[in-house]
Scaffold this active site. Structure first.
Site: not given
Length: 490
Positions: A283, A174, A249, A384
């Site tokens: 990230c 996906k 992750e 973040e």
């Protein structure tokens, strides 16, 4: 205009749903593709195809040499279509064209690496104190559900697809809704080189439908997800239904520590690269810069001056340093964090606004943003942001630098800049993060593991560890002296 389709059981299929995803170029908001928003039933069909393919052994029973040959053929086709893929990636994601070009080249390298790795399988044997030969072998997990983010659409996908296929698994893949285009091109390549029917399945759509179905399915043996920590928790909860293997992750808020004895020019240069590469939508970005007090003012002055000169614009335009933010929603989220930083009392040293001049109003662009005079309790330091926003704070001792660096829910990456090799290594060993650098930032290698501590995830991508994520470990014991055990006397 591209009209994308799912790839299920070796066939290209339009979705039965009337709900279609409109894919736009974030540099100018032009429509570049229409993509399916698949249903739960369509996702389940892809999972069944993968299950049947795996159980049949059509791929998993191939020799490693046969699988390696196909992986190498995929890499060759990626190289052949590199310019096409680079342009599409730039249009779809908004990043600089040369950044996209590196991603495409790395994708080919990743396939070649795993093609080579599986030709040198690892196993173990044990000299146990018995007339038994004990050994360990590695086998494919089965059906792997792969869910990827929008910031590295093709490359992050390949980080999962290459080891999953190398290990002999079947996959249900996906892509992110925002960036599905290069994924479809990769599946065209896989079809062209002869991946067997049902082994590789592509299903596009919403995470709440497609992703959730993959995570919950009892026919999926593993879910590998890259994305936000919040969604990672949802994946983990859904996967608990049949205790499937997971690899996550997730997010990061990574520290970049600069000591007074560092090469200042190098530290500033990598400090910029560490956050503004990829428009900060990475990230592992070095979004928290920690600078020793005695050089803090000089570092900030040099850093801010260079940040002001960064050129922002469409990724296909020559001379651009930083491209677009991937979507309007992401841009607004970043701008909201900038306002939060101001309200928290941080000093905005430069940037902090949407760029609209010289035609940039047609896209999603944010000026590189630097906050100083920050503290660790501020949201802009703790959460973040995933955009071109960096905080710079000072420390006075080595111990304080380590404490500030580790005072985070995340543990993905980190760096130390110092010309004192012993100190740099001493500090980096105390940073609670999975990916670290000394005197540089960001470059990584397919041979080395990628992943984090704490809320930055579970498991590792890349290297032999990335292959391990897609394998099960089996113990085999062989009795060399075949005779009854006589455990029971009657």
């Amino acid at each position: 205009m591209l009209k994308l389709k799912n790839y299920i059981n070796g066939e290209w299929r339009s979705t039965s749903s009337e709900d279609v995803n409109v894919v736009i170029n974030p540099a100018n908001q032009e429509i570049i593709a229409y993509a399916p928003r698949s249903s739960k039933e369509e996702t389940e069909e892809a999972i069944r195809a993968a299950r049947v393919a795996f159980d049949s052994g059509i791929w998993s029973s191939k020799t490693t040499h046969e699988r390696a040959a196909i992986l190498n053929a995929i890499a060759d086709k990626i190289d052949e279509r590199a310019e096409e893929l680079t342009v599409l990636e730039t249009m779809d994601n908004g990043k600089r064209k040369d950044e996209a070009a590196f991603d495409i080249a790395d994708a080919a390298t990743c396939f070649r690496y795993y093609a080579g790795l599986i030709l040198h399988p690892e196993g173990e044997t044990y000299q146990v104190p018995d007339t038994v030969q004990s050994m360990v072998v590695k086998e494919p997990v089965g059906v792997a559900g792969l869910i990827v983010p929008w910031n590295f659409p093709l490359l992050m996908g390949v980080w999962k697809i290459a080891p999953a296929l190398a290990a002999g698994n079947s996959i249900v893949y996906k892509p992110a809704e925002l960036t599905p285009i290069t994924t479809t091109k990769l599946f065209e390549i896989m079809e062209e080189v002869g991946i067997p029917k049902g082994v590789a399945n592509l299903v596009m759509g919403r995470g709440s439908v497609v992703g959730q179905t993959i995570a919950e399915s009892k026919d999926v043996d593993l879910v590998s997800f890259t994305g936000s920590t919040e969604v990672g928790r949802e994946i983990m909860r859904a996967a608990a239904g049949n205790l499937k293997k997971i690899s996550l992750e997730l997010g990061g808020k990574s520290p970049n520590i600069v000591f007074a004895d560092a090469d200042l020019e190098t530290a500033v240069d990598y400090g910029l690269f560490g956050i503004f590469f990829g428009s900060g939508q990475v990230c592992s970005s070095g979004s928290r810069i920690l600078v020793e007090e005695s050089i803090y003012d000089e570092y900030v002055a040099r850093y801010v001056e260079r940040a002001k000169n960064i050129k922002v614009g469409p990724g296909l335009q020559e001379g651009i340093d930083v491209g677009a933010i991937v979507s309007e929603g992401q841009m607004n989220s970043i701008l909201e964090y900038i306002e939060i930083g101001k309200l928290e009392g941080a000093t905005l040293a430069t940037g902090g606004y949407r760029l609209t001049e010289n035609g940039l109003d047609k896209g999603f662009f944010i000026a590189p943003t630097v906050f100083i005079d920050v503290t660790n309790d501020m949201r802009i330091v703790r959460e973040e942001i995933f955009g071109p926003v960096v905080t710079i704070q000072k420390f006075s001792t080595e111990e304080e630098a380590i404490r500030l660096a580790n005072d985070s829910d995340y543990g993905l990456a980190g760096a130390v800049f110092s010309n004192d090799g012993a100190k740099a290594l001493r500090v980096i060993k105390q940073i609670r993060a999975g990916i670290t650098w000394i005197n540089y930032y960001h470059p990584t290698y397919v041979e080395a593991p990628w992943g984090g501590y704490k809320q930055s995830g579970i498991g590792r991508s890349l290297g032999k560890y990335g292959l391990d994520d897609f394998q099960e470990i089996k113990q085999i014991n062989v009795q060399l002296n075949v005779q009854p055990i006589n455990w029971f006397t009657s």
